[in-house]
Design an enzyme around this catalytic site. Sequence first.
Site, mmCIF file in Angstrom:
data_model
loop_
_atom_site.group_PDB
_atom_site.id
_atom_site.type_symbol
_atom_site.label_atom_id
_atom_site.label_comp_id
_atom_site.label_asym_id
_atom_site.label_seq_id
_atom_site.Cartn_x
_atom_site.Cartn_y
_atom_site.Cartn_z
ATOM 1 C CB SER A 180 61.763 79.913 57.869
ATOM 2 O OG SER A 180 61.598 78.897 56.902
ATOM 3 C CG HIS A 241 57.849 80.284 59.482
ATOM 4 N ND1 HIS A 241 58.158 79.085 60.075
ATOM 5 C CD2 HIS A 241 57.937 80.076 58.140
ATOM 6 C CE1 HIS A 241 58.426 78.187 59.134
ATOM 7 N NE2 HIS A 241 58.305 78.769 57.953
#
Length: 291
Positions: A180, A241
Amino acid sequence: MSGKRTRSFKIAVHHRDRDVWSENDFHLLTHEPRFFHRMVRAVAHEFLSDDRDRKYYADHYTCCPPPLFIIIITLIELGFFTYYTVTMGEITTTGPVPIDSLFIYRPDKRLEVWRFVFYMVLHAGWIHLLFNLLVQVLVGLPLEMVHGSLRIGTVYMAGVLAGSLGTSVFDTDVYLVGASGGVYALLAAHLANVLLNYNQMEFGFMRLVGIFLIASADVGFAIYGRYAAEQQGPPVSYVAHLTGALAGLTIGLLVLKNFEQKLHEHLLWWVALGVYAACTLFAVLFNVFNY
């Protein structure tokens, strides 16, 4: 005076009226362009902002060298997920998570520095894997076609490293798997390109809204899994993220081709370099002195 005109003179005249951009425009199309050429034109239209850059790219792109980085990374991640699915004998929306793998990032094994990078080959369930693979292929592959494998590889790996370093600082108790960080670095790099060329991009506002919605949904799902959902095993971080996206914004401004240089962007380049360097140095020192 003889009435004859060279190709360069014709291009200069017609360029004033924006009729042509290169000598290739004087060739009449007698057949439908092949799929490859249509794909290249679509990539140029979506990921480049200036008409001259789009035309030059569409005329000269030959896929040599081919965009192999995203393809190779995707196959590696898919291969590792398949291997652990077979060996552990299960597959769910949130697993399997190979806790004892040599590649997973673990806060109690931070001295094994390779874990700060190689955690990206593992994923927590098929939904996690599917989202990352789709985004990095749909966004990363066209970006690699435009900017080259070295530049996109730099952005991707910077996001992966920023994801693990950020997690080690801000969410110190969790394990970390997934690509991610790299995926959000690619999204943020594309977002930076859209923001820098907002006026030249078609549907610039819709692009920003689309990227925001996709990222918000995934981050929201990760936060829910971190705090609200019933934990089945060690918690998995969502900080990667956000820090991966920050790396994409900064490194994207540093290494991606800037097709329309402006004076203020030189200052922006140095600001991006300073932000990434300072954050990385702080995270490394934090891990060294707080092990």
